[in-house]
Design a protein around this motif. Structure first.
Motif, PDB file in Angstrom:
ATOM      1  N   ASP A  84       0.854  -1.187   0.000  1.00  0.00           N
ATOM      2  CA  ASP A  84       0.000   0.000   0.000  1.00  0.00           C
ATOM      3  C   ASP A  84       0.892   1.240   0.000  1.00  0.00           C
ATOM      4  OD1 ASP A  84      -2.237   1.606   0.066  1.00  0.00           O
ATOM      5  OD2 ASP A  84      -3.016   0.831   1.953  1.00  0.00           O
ATOM      6  N   THR A  88      -3.493   8.621  -2.514  1.00  0.00           N
ATOM      7  CA  THR A  88      -4.786   8.017  -2.827  1.00  0.00           C
ATOM      8  C   THR A  88      -5.115   8.043  -4.312  1.00  0.00           C
ATOM      9  OG1 THR A  88      -5.927  10.125  -2.524  1.00  0.00           O
ATOM     10  CG2 THR A  88      -5.703   8.700  -0.580  1.00  0.00           C
ATOM     11  N   LYS A 124      -2.050   4.997   9.849  1.00  0.00           N
ATOM     12  CA  LYS A 124      -3.007   5.284   8.778  1.00  0.00           C
ATOM     13  C   LYS A 124      -3.216   4.054   7.905  1.00  0.00           C
ATOM     14  CE  LYS A 124      -5.444   7.903   6.004  1.00  0.00           C
ATOM     15  NZ  LYS A 124      -6.779   8.325   6.369  1.00  0.00           N
ATOM     16  N   VAL A 125      -2.135   3.380   7.570  1.00  0.00           N
ATOM     17  CA  VAL A 125      -2.236   2.188   6.724  1.00  0.00           C
ATOM     18  C   VAL A 125      -2.926   1.056   7.490  1.00  0.00           C
ATOM     19  CG1 VAL A 125      -0.907   0.432   5.489  1.00  0.00           C
ATOM     20  CG2 VAL A 125      -0.298   2.844   5.271  1.00  0.00           C
ATOM     21  N   ALA A 127      -5.136   1.393   9.767  1.00  0.00           N
ATOM     22  CA  ALA A 127      -6.558   1.734   9.830  1.00  0.00           C
ATOM     23  C   ALA A 127      -7.269   1.353   8.533  1.00  0.00           C
ATOM     24  CB  ALA A 127      -6.731   3.227  10.107  1.00  0.00           C
ATOM     25  N   ARG A 128      -6.575   1.438   7.411  1.00  0.00           N
ATOM     26  CA  ARG A 128      -7.155   1.028   6.128  1.00  0.00           C
ATOM     27  C   ARG A 128      -7.310  -0.489   6.040  1.00  0.00           C
ATOM     28  NH1 ARG A 128      -3.407   4.032   1.696  1.00  0.00           N
ATOM     29  NH2 ARG A 128      -3.839   6.186   2.266  1.00  0.00           N
ATOM     30  N   HIS A 129      -6.469  -1.200   6.775  1.00  0.00           N
ATOM     31  CA  HIS A 129      -6.450  -2.674   6.731  1.00  0.00           C
ATOM     32  C   HIS A 129      -6.646  -3.209   8.157  1.00  0.00           C
ATOM     33  CE1 HIS A 129      -4.820  -2.543   2.606  1.00  0.00           C
ATOM     34  NE2 HIS A 129      -4.129  -1.503   3.039  1.00  0.00           N
TER      35      HIS A 129
END
Length: 183
Positions: A84, A88, A124-125, A127-129
């Motif tokens: 990732d 964005t 942050k990453v 939280a995305r996963h």
């Protein structure tokens, strides 16, 4: 007749202004010194600063900085891995801002601040996963050789600058408790 004369005079004035600008750009690109003072030199310097004509256009200069890139290897709890990035792709401007924030890492000298920046990005990453077990943050720099090195055969390439692994705090605590270790 009068309108044609006015149009011709205006065209000559615009052509002279464009030619003068081109001269200032060429002087900047060739890094020519405009003399030892006086109003003409100050006027050229001022115009060059305002218009950007004094930038030198030195793409291959030794002062061209390296490009820092952040990538994140997301390690799933079931063994799956994915890569990732923070950008964005929603807007070019937002991605430039993200790259500027990543670039702050190379400007910061305090190791604790650097670690905090990277931990924030990892959060942050993660939280995305939400199902991820951990994330490995890797910061690489794209290093350009000097022109002399390039002529000698050295190629440009990516070099690892920083690497760290982050785990969800709650998952780390659960793992330590299941191993019999205190958090």
């Amino acid at each position: 007749m009068k309108g044609t004369t006015m149009g011709r005079g205006r065209a000559i004035l615009l052509l002279a202004a464009a030619a003068a600008h081109l001269v200032v750009v060429c002087l900047g690109a060739l890094q020519v010194d405009a003399g030892d003072g006086g109003w003409a030199r100050r006027a050229l310097q001022y115009y060059g600063l305002l218009s950007g004509a004094d930038s030198g256009y030195s793409f291959f200069a030794p002062g061209v900085g390296t490009n820092l890139s952040a990538s994140f290897q997301v390690n799933g709890a079931n063994g799956d891995n994915a890569t990732d990035v923070l950008e964005t792709g929603v807007s070019h401007e937002a991605d430039i801002r993200v790259r500027n924030i990543i670039g702050m890492f190379s400007l910061e000298e305090d190791q604790m601040v650097r670690r905090s920046l990277v931990a924030s990005w990892a959060g942050k990453v993660l939280a995305r996963h939400p199902d991820a077990g951990s994330v490995v943050v890797r910061l690489d720099t794209f290093e350009l050789p000097s022109m002399a090195e390039y002529r000698d055969g050295k190629a440009a390439g990516w070099k690892m600058n920083y690497r760290a692994k982050f785990v969800h705090h709650a998952k780390l605590t659960r793992a330590q408790q299941s191993d019999g270790r205190a958090p």
